[in-house]
Design an enzyme around this catalytic site. Sequence first.
Site, PDB file in Angstrom:
ATOM      1  CG  ASN A 298       9.034  32.714  53.640  1.00  0.00           C
ATOM      2  OD1 ASN A 298      10.070  32.410  54.105  1.00  0.00           O
ATOM      3  ND2 ASN A 298       8.575  33.676  52.942  1.00  0.00           N
TER       4      ASN A 298
ATOM      5  CG  HIS B  95      13.019  25.334  54.773  1.00  0.00           C
ATOM      6  ND1 HIS B  95      13.703  26.272  54.874  1.00  0.00           N
ATOM      7  CD2 HIS B  95      13.749  24.612  54.286  1.00  0.00           C
ATOM      8  CE1 HIS B  95      14.893  26.169  54.553  1.00  0.00           C
ATOM      9  NE2 HIS B  95      14.930  25.272  53.806  1.00  0.00           N
TER      10      HIS B  95
ATOM     11  CB  THR C 145      16.315  33.963  49.984  1.00  0.00           C
ATOM     12  OG1 THR C 145      17.026  33.033  50.996  1.00  0.00           O
ATOM     13  CG2 THR C 145      16.686  33.909  48.821  1.00  0.00           C
TER      14      THR C 145
HETATM   15  P1  OAD Z   1      17.049  35.113  56.487  1.00  0.00           P
HETATM   16  O1  OAD Z   1      16.735  35.747  57.475  1.00  0.00           O
HETATM   17  O2  OAD Z   1      18.464  34.666  56.410  1.00  0.00           O
HETATM   18  O3  OAD Z   1      17.179  36.372  55.181  1.00  0.00           O
HETATM   19  C1  OAD Z   1      16.191  37.206  54.885  1.00  0.00           C
HETATM   20  C2  OAD Z   1      16.535  38.067  53.894  1.00  0.00           C
HETATM   21  O4  OAD Z   1      15.267  39.003  53.259  1.00  0.00           O
HETATM   22  C3  OAD Z   1      17.942  39.184  53.892  1.00  0.00           C
HETATM   23  O5  OAD Z   1      18.650  38.808  52.665  1.00  0.00           O
HETATM   24  C4  OAD Z   1      17.419  39.979  54.300  1.00  0.00           C
HETATM   25  O6  OAD Z   1      18.061  41.254  53.728  1.00  0.00           O
HETATM   26  C5  OAD Z   1      16.192  40.340  53.195  1.00  0.00           C
HETATM   27  N1  OAD Z   1      14.950  41.338  53.583  1.00  0.00           N
HETATM   28  C6  OAD Z   1      14.484  41.728  54.699  1.00  0.00           C
HETATM   29  N2  OAD Z   1      13.667  42.628  54.420  1.00  0.00           N
HETATM   30  C7  OAD Z   1      13.212  42.623  53.143  1.00  0.00           C
HETATM   31  C8  OAD Z   1      12.267  42.979  52.469  1.00  0.00           C
HETATM   32  N3  OAD Z   1      11.130  43.921  53.188  1.00  0.00           N
HETATM   33  N4  OAD Z   1      12.347  43.083  51.077  1.00  0.00           N
HETATM   34  C9  OAD Z   1      13.136  42.066  50.594  1.00  0.00           C
HETATM   35  N5  OAD Z   1      13.970  41.364  51.200  1.00  0.00           N
HETATM   36  C10 OAD Z   1      14.312  41.481  52.622  1.00  0.00           C
HETATM   37  O7  OAD Z   1      15.859  34.432  55.902  1.00  0.00           O
HETATM   38  P2  OAD Z   1      15.817  33.215  54.663  1.00  0.00           P
HETATM   39  O8  OAD Z   1      16.780  33.311  53.630  1.00  0.00           O
HETATM   40  O9  OAD Z   1      14.292  33.007  54.206  1.00  0.00           O
HETATM   41  O10 OAD Z   1      15.151  27.502  57.916  1.00  0.00           O
HETATM   42  O11 OAD Z   1      16.377  31.929  55.554  1.00  0.00           O
HETATM   43  C11 OAD Z   1      16.271  30.768  55.221  1.00  0.00           C
HETATM   44  C12 OAD Z   1      16.134  29.701  56.141  1.00  0.00           C
HETATM   45  O12 OAD Z   1      16.591  30.032  57.506  1.00  0.00           O
HETATM   46  C13 OAD Z   1      14.669  29.740  56.908  1.00  0.00           C
HETATM   47  O13 OAD Z   1      13.622  29.168  55.976  1.00  0.00           O
HETATM   48  C14 OAD Z   1      14.848  29.085  58.164  1.00  0.00           C
HETATM   49  C15 OAD Z   1      15.940  29.732  58.625  1.00  0.00           C
HETATM   50  O14 OAD Z   1      16.897  28.915  59.365  1.00  0.00           O
HETATM   51  C16 OAD Z   1      14.977  26.783  58.812  1.00  0.00           C
HETATM   52  O15 OAD Z   1      14.588  26.941  59.862  1.00  0.00           O
HETATM   53  C17 OAD Z   1      15.331  25.409  58.325  1.00  0.00           C
END
Ligand code: OAD
Length: 278
Positions: free
Chosen positions: A116, A133, A228
């Site tokens: 994040n 990131h 994530t």
């Molecule tokens: P994602 O949007 O891909 O995934 C978010 C995750 O959080 C999913 O598994 C959801 O189910 C989960 N989620 C949603 N609400 C939640 C809650 N209240 N409690 C727990 N989990 C919840 O985001 P990231 O995995 O962080 O990078 O994505 C990684 C990277 O993709 C980011 O850092 C960014 C993006 O492209 C770059 O821009 C390089």
Amino acid sequence: MNPASGSANPIESTLHQARELLRNTSNIAVFTGAGVSAESGIPTFRDDGGLWARFPPEQFANWLGLEQMMLSNPLLVASFLVELLRPIVAAQPNAAHHSIAKLEQQKSVPGVITQNIDGLHQKAGSTHVLEIHGSLMQTVYVGRSQGNERDLTVDELSETIQELEIFIQSRQPNFPRFLNAARTLFGVDSFGRYRPNLVLFGDMLPALVWEQAVEAVRTCDCLLVVGTSHLVYPAATLTDSARARGAKIINVGLDSCPCDVWLRGRAGELLPRLMAGM
Ligand code: OAD
């Protein structure tokens, strides 16, 4: 019936299992994604209504695409920046961030590794945050080595949002006017060209921070993964490599991943419950 025995309430049983894991391990690394900040009002990237559904990452999540779009459609880039900045500037840490900070006080945590860019772990009191990131709260000079970051204040970012909104409503949304509105984030000064300190697709991860993240995962006995999708590499390899080295994996979130315990649900609800019994 004892809730920890499992049959009465499956989530209590899973919480109990996770607590036992945390109690019995000394080195616990934490790895977070957008889900940990969802309950602070910051949209995730890939959930319904996520940022990438409105702003395709092929165009908005790499510098070349973004910079080309500034020239061809500065209005759209301004809208993207406002949508990215506004929730982050308004956000406060939620119960999940606070629980992770509490864990850091109670156990040896070699790193709170986060994908994040919102600075909320630090705001919650976590001290060893590894932002693999980058951070939206900083700018960086293009082409210069690590260590030339400039911190941005919430006031500066709020003013930028206002200026971008005025630009969006203006009659002549052209590139020079865009640059003027976004000058806190993008520009040139006597040190060179600067832009937000973000790692976008195709960029190298900040070498030192990534090394520390890899080391934290290498030395931990347990990795607490929160919110994530594990869809972005190399970040996602951290969980794989912790597992491969025999560390226990606790996954907190809505999506599964190969793990020892899956606390399925919202991090802001489950992490405080997990920590309450520690
Ligand atoms: P994602 O949007 O891909 O995934 C978010 C995750 O959080 C999913 O598994 C959801 O189910 C989960 N989620 C949603 N609400 C939640 C809650 N209240 N409690 C727990 N989990 C919840 O985001 P990231 O995995 O962080 O990078 O994505 C990684 C990277 O993709 C980011 O850092 C960014 C993006 O492209 C770059 O821009 C390089």
